[in-house]
Each structure stands twice: as C-alpha cells, then as structure tokens.
Design a protein around this motif. Structure first.
Motif, PDB file in Angstrom:
ATOM      1  N   MET A 153      16.015  13.040  -4.920  1.00 25.52           N
ATOM      2  CA  MET A 153      14.823  13.042  -5.763  1.00 25.52           C
ATOM      3  C   MET A 153      13.490  12.967  -5.030  1.00 25.52           C
ATOM      4  N   ALA A 154      13.439  12.178  -3.942  1.00 24.32           N
ATOM      5  CA  ALA A 154      12.129  11.741  -3.460  1.00 24.32           C
ATOM      6  C   ALA A 154      11.543  12.626  -2.371  1.00 24.32           C
ATOM      7  N   ASN A 155      10.228  12.785  -2.383  1.00 24.07           N
ATOM      8  CA  ASN A 155       9.513  13.400  -1.281  1.00 24.07           C
ATOM      9  C   ASN A 155       9.214  12.377  -0.206  1.00 24.07           C
ATOM     10  N   LYS A 156       8.999  11.134  -0.689  1.00 26.55           N
ATOM     11  CA  LYS A 156       8.680  10.064   0.243  1.00 26.55           C
ATOM     12  C   LYS A 156       9.372   8.805  -0.261  1.00 26.55           C
ATOM     13  N   ILE A 157       9.831   7.980   0.669  1.00 32.85           N
ATOM     14  CA  ILE A 157      10.553   6.769   0.273  1.00 32.85           C
ATOM     15  C   ILE A 157       9.888   5.549   0.891  1.00 32.85           C
ATOM     16  N   ASN A 214       0.843  -1.197   0.000  1.00 33.71           N
ATOM     17  CA  ASN A 214       0.000   0.000   0.000  1.00 33.71           C
ATOM     18  C   ASN A 214       0.875   1.243   0.000  1.00 33.71           C
ATOM     19  N   PHE A 215       0.593   2.163  -0.909  1.00 35.72           N
ATOM     20  CA  PHE A 215       1.236   3.469  -0.833  1.00 35.72           C
ATOM     21  C   PHE A 215       0.379   4.472  -1.580  1.00 35.72           C
ATOM     22  N   SER A 216       0.649   5.745  -1.336  1.00 35.53           N
ATOM     23  CA  SER A 216      -0.075   6.757  -2.078  1.00 35.53           C
ATOM     24  C   SER A 216       0.866   7.903  -2.416  1.00 35.53           C
ATOM     25  N   ILE A 217       0.649   8.504  -3.591  1.00 34.61           N
ATOM     26  CA  ILE A 217       1.528   9.568  -4.070  1.00 34.61           C
ATOM     27  C   ILE A 217       0.693  10.811  -4.336  1.00 34.61           C
ATOM     28  N   GLU A 218       1.131  11.936  -3.786  1.00 30.19           N
ATOM     29  CA  GLU A 218       0.432  13.201  -4.033  1.00 30.19           C
ATOM     30  C   GLU A 218       0.818  13.728  -5.406  1.00 30.19           C
ATOM     31  N   LYS A 219      -0.075  14.496  -5.985  1.00 25.86           N
ATOM     32  CA  LYS A 219       0.194  15.055  -7.316  1.00 25.86           C
ATOM     33  C   LYS A 219       1.427  15.960  -7.291  1.00 25.86           C
ATOM     34  N   GLY A 220       2.282  15.808  -8.301  1.00 26.61           N
ATOM     35  CA  GLY A 220       3.449  16.668  -8.428  1.00 26.61           C
ATOM     36  C   GLY A 220       4.606  16.308  -7.523  1.00 26.61           C
ATOM     37  N   THR A 221       4.532  15.159  -6.847  1.00 30.55           N
ATOM     38  CA  THR A 221       5.634  14.759  -5.973  1.00 30.55           C
ATOM     39  C   THR A 221       6.284  13.465  -6.486  1.00 30.55           C
ATOM     40  N   TYR A 256       6.041  11.418 -10.052  1.00 25.62           N
ATOM     41  CA  TYR A 256       6.989  10.339 -10.364  1.00 25.62           C
ATOM     42  C   TYR A 256       6.854   9.176  -9.399  1.00 25.62           C
ATOM     43  N   LEU A 257       6.830   7.974  -9.969  1.00 23.82           N
ATOM     44  CA  LEU A 257       7.091   6.780  -9.167  1.00 23.82           C
ATOM     45  C   LEU A 257       8.495   6.369  -9.546  1.00 23.82           C
TER      46      LEU A 257
END
Lengths: 319, 271
Positions: B228-232, B39-46, B215-216
């Motif tokens: 690069m990443a906002n969240k890892i 499970n994961f979720s990505i915000e727009k533009g991140t 980006y994923l």
C-alpha cells in the motif's frame, strides 16, 4: 511421527435452527500424528474452531456432533469426551484475558488444574506449578501474582503453562497469538514449537494467518465452508497448492516484499457461502474460475490424499 | 509544501492521581506521552503508512488527524492550513473537516446497527450540507454504493445483513461521501479475512488512483504496508524511529526495532 494420535472420521456438526438443520462441519476427516503440529486454516465460519471444539466435546447446544467418530490412542472418545478433556487433550484459547480468572492468583489456578488431573499432593502440585512457569519463561517467584499484573504475552504464557500442566499428549490451540503483537507472537510460537519438540506433544493450531501456518506447522488442513478443501505437508500446500481455494488464499496473502508495491493483490471474488445457502456440489464452485460442470453437481471427496477438487481426478489438465 | 504535514506532534495523557491524593502523599504528576514530537509529511495522492505495535501511538495520531483528539503540542497542517487553529471560525473548521475523513478498524463497531446503510452514507452529506433534496442525496448514495462495489438497492438494508468485508465497503463509501482529499485508515483490514482483505485493499488503491486521494494508513501489519505505502514511518513508544520507502525499509532497515519487527512478522515465503 507416523503413529496417529487422533483420528477424526467423517464428523458432521449440525445446528437445528428455524431455517432448518445447518451443517457447520460437513463430513470432515483428519488425522493428527504423534509429535506433529497440524495447522487448521480457513476464513471466519469455515469451521476451524468448531473442529477443535468437537474433539473436546465442547459444542454448545443446539449444535451437536451428529455423525462420525473421533478416536484417540485407539479409543473412541466422541461419546465420552470428558474422560480425556483437560488431561489428555487440553486447549489454549485466543484471549488470555478471558481464559484466566482475574480474581485468583495464577499459582492457585495452576495448582487447581494440576490437582484436578493428577493424583498428587498439594505440595507436589505447587512444585509442578513453579516448574511449569519456569518452562514457559516466567519467573516462578511470580506464582502468587494476579493475571492483571502480566502483559498480554506473559498472560498467554501462563495460559500455555496451564494447558501443559497435566502433561497432555495433544494441545488444541485456537488462535493463540491473534490478540498479540507480532514480536510477542513470534516468542509464543517459538515456545509452542520448542515444547512440542521436547515433549513429543502434538498440537492442533487453529489460525486464519497463513504466515503463522508457514512458520509453525508441519502439516496443514485448509477448511472451507465446514469441509476440508486440502491437506498436506505445509511446504507443499503453500508452495504448490492444488485446490483453487488454497491457491487463491496463498495468492491473496500480502507479502513483505519491496516489489509488491503498486501491484494489485490477487482477490477471490465473492465470499464464503452462508450455511443456509450452501451450493450443490463443491462448496467453492461459485467462486472458482476453473469450475467444471461436474463441480456444480457432485461434491468431491479428498482425491490423491491431498485436495477435494475434481480437477485432480484423473488427468492433470489445469493443475 | 507537502499536502499533509505533522510538525512536532505530541499528545500527553495525565495519569496522575487526584490533586488531593497527590498533595497528601507528596507524589508528583504522572504524564504519559503517547505521541512524542512526531514529524512527517505526505505528498498529495500518496499513501503514508504508520506501523507499530500496540501502544506505539499510531491510533492516537489517527485520532488527532481527524480531530477526535487535540494535540498537546505541535501542529497538523493540511493544504497549508492548521487543522487545530483556535482562531478558525466554526464554518471554516467544518470546511476543513470535510476534506479529511476516516475509515475505522472494526466494521462491526463503526456502523450504527439501527440505521439503514443509505442513512449511514448520507449522514456526512447532510452534516456538511453538500447536497440539498432527498432525491439528489439518494442518487449520490446509490452512486457511492456502486463505487465501492455494492448495489444501489443495498441502501435499504441494515448493517447486520452484510459480511465484514461488505461492511468495510460501507465504511469506505461513508468516508467518500463528503468528497474528502485525505482519508485516515486505521487498521482497515485487520478484522477481515485474507481474501476479503485483498478485495478491500484493492478497492482502496483503485479509489486512490481515481480521486487522487491521500491516505494516512495505520497498521501493525508490515505485509499490508508493503502493498500500500509510498512511505513508511515506524513508531515505537510514541516516537517515530525510522522513515523510509518500502524498498529501503525492507532491504535496509536502519533501526534495531525495525529489524526486530521485520524478523518477527510471520511470512509465507519459504526461505
């Protein structure tokens, strides 16, 4: 540590092609001291693997060692590399899957290597093979296993055992951990370091990874377009690089650092020149932000035992 | 709701022997779970980065995200729409697929050597029917080439005329050509030299700012992730074992596996 085991003196490797004679290595000189790990770092095509191949006489035609000399333990070896290849100097290649014969048991491959280089009986060789496996952390009971039954990291251990079996004084390791995961890479590098310290073996470690250089090597040579750009103690070169190319290379390497997020990485514009389009003067000058007029005309040699850069000549205005 | 959401994403591979062999030898089925309830979720533009070693399932997730593989269970949702909804009509499927593109690891294997660069970049435009007319398509290709730092005259060249970094720029131009909102980057720089890697990473960042791209980012390299990443998300054997911001992950890793990864990554910082 001060004794020179290997001396590479002004070697050039040339390839005869339709586009003329191309210099893959151009007037390169290096020394390897006894018991040290010397790193060779550079980007693809910089000539780092070619340097290793030149020492062992493994350059394939149409390439050839066109000038220069290679000395090993006070003996000139560039004319007859087969006298030392495999026995005095051995090689570890990048991909353990390719350097092991998949159809033969690892023990047989080890025993064959040992028998080729040492005047001992088969039983003694088997004994040595078991010891060799144990040294690299493989259960000697697996001596009769085939390569495919090992994982990538274990296979590279077998390859290291093969390289160590004839007890060489120098090992040339060409990207030995590039095909491996980071955790396995760390184990293999530790193993190489440990063996080097215990036996006093010298290693030439060829890699493109600045992190591997920082963690493993004593000294490092930075290659660019077949030429030596900078050489020195690893810590000095990486923390206080003198050559603008080394500076760029260090600055463009991403670091594990929470604060680096959202910062633009330093980038060296352009790319390394092709061999058939080498610029005059310093090979790096078209990409160098400090280039002087002199850099476009005269090729610098290594200045102050450190870097091939005119900026180091005389005054230290910019560096 | 986040822009991209993975819910209970699972992918199994059946490694069993043929049925007849199993019946004769009474052996059970062998199922490998490459991705296990992620499970994961990505915000727009991140940027969301998935890191892990070989076999951790990171590329399997990338393939599921772009529709090259179907999940065995669970869903991937983009902008509120289920990417694998069997009820979707073909044209609705296509419309969704246009919005999510991929940049592959090897720029040597992912570009057709017999196609001109212009044709490679124009293919998504034609496949999704975005622009009519060769001339307009050509204009768009020139524009894309310039966006990724190449010259519009490069459209007539073949991939072998470019270096690795330039080829990866071509891959990026191709991914951009359908005007996607999400780009899946599967180890986009691991085949490149460091100085070129910096160029490509900077380009990806600049494009993200300009087009609000999501980006994923799939990688094994923690140093690349930190820029690069906002969240890892850290993957181990198909399971998401830890998820944090880069600051949190590098200063306070929670799981032993993450600590091990951080410790074994070679670093050029002298301590």
């Amino acid at each position: 540590m001060s004794e020179n085991l290997l001396q590479i003196k002004n070697i050039s490797v040339t390839f005869k092609t339709r586009h003329g004679v191309l210099k893959a290595i151009d007037d390169l000189s290096l020394n390897v001291k006894k018991g040290e790990i010397l790193g060779l770092v550079g980007e693809s095509g910089a000539g780092k693997s070619m340097t290793g191949a030149a020492v062992l006489g493994l350059i394939d035609p149409p390439g050839r060692l066109s000038s220069g000399q290679i000395w090993y333990k006070g003996q000139r070896i560039d004319q007859a590399p087969e006298t030392i290849r495999g026995h005095e100097i051995s090689m570890i290649f990048q991909d353990p899957l390719v350097s092991l014969n998949p159809l033969r048991r690892i023990g047989d491959q080890l025993v064959e290597t040992i028998l080729t280089h040492m005047p001992i009986t088969k039983a003694e060789a088997v004994d040595r093979a078991r010891k060799g496996l144990e040294e690299v952390g493989i259960d000697p009971e697996r001596i009769n296993a085939y390569p495919h039954t090992f994982s990538g990291g274990m296979r590279q251990r077998v390859v290291i055992a093969l390289a160590l079996a004839p007890e060489p004084a120098l090992i040339i390791a060409d990207e030995p951990t590039t095909a491996l995961d980071v955790s396995v890479q760390a184990q293999i590098l530790d193993l190489l370091k440990q063996l080097c310290r215990e036996r006093g073996t010298s290693i030439i470690l060829v890699t493109h990874d600045m992190g591997v250089i920082a963690e493993t090597t004593d000294r490092v040579g930075v290659l660019y377009a077949g030429r030596l750009a900078e050489i020195g103690e690893t810590r000095d070169v990486l923390t206080n690089p003198k050559h603008p190319y080394t500076k760029g290379l260090v600055a463009s390497t991403p670091r594990i650092d929470a604060s680096s997020f959202d910062k633009t990485l330093y980038q060296i514009s352009g790319s390394m020149p092709k061999l058939d389009a080498m610029p005059n003067g310093c090979a790096f000058h078209p990409r160098c932000e400090f280039a002087l007029d002199k850099c476009r005309i005269d090729r610098p040699s290594i200045i102050a035992d450190r870097a091939a850069c005119w900026l180091l000549d005389g005054e230290e205005t910019l560096l | 709701m986040s822009f991209v959401v993975a819910k209970g994403l699972t992918r199994n591979y059946d490694l069993s022997e043929p049925l007849i062999v199993r019946a004769l030898t009474m052996r059970p089925k062998r199922i490998l779970t490459a991705v296990d309830n992620v499970n994961f979720s990505i915000e727009k533009g991140t940027t969301y980065a998935l890191v892990g070693e070989s076999g951790s399932g990171k590329s399997t997730i990338a393939k599921m995200a772009v529709g090259l593989l179907k999940p065995s269970a669970g869903t991937l949702i983009m902008d509120g729409k289920n990417l694998n909804d069997p009820a979707l009509a073909r044209n609705e499927q296509l419309a969704l697929r246009r919005r999510i593109q991929m940049v592959f690891q090897s720029p040597y294997a992912s570009l057709n050597p017999r196609w001109r660069v212009g044709d490679i970049i124009a293919e998504p435009i034609k496949a999704f029917g975005l622009i009519d007319g060769t001339k307009a398509q050509f204009m768009r290709v020139s524009e894309l080439l310039e966006q990724v730092g190449l010259a519009s005259s490069d459209a007539n060249k073949y991939p072998h005329e470019f270096s690795g970094g330039q080829r990866q720029r071509i891959s990026i131009a191709r991914a951009l050509s359908s005007q996607p909102e999400v780009i899946v980057c599967d180890e986009p720089t691991s085949a490149l030299d460091v100085s070129v890697q910096a160029q490509v990473l900077n380009l990806l960042k600049a494009l993200q700012k300009e087009y609000a791209l999501t980006y994923l980012f799939i990688t094994h390299d923690l140093a690349v992730v930190s820029t690069m990443a906002n969240k890892i998300g850290v993957l181990n054997k198909g399971k998401l074992v830890e998820e944090q911001s880069p600051t949190g992950l590098f200063s306070r890793p929670q799981q032993d596996y993450t600590k091990m990864l951080l410790n074994s990554a070679p670093s050029i910082n002298f301590g």
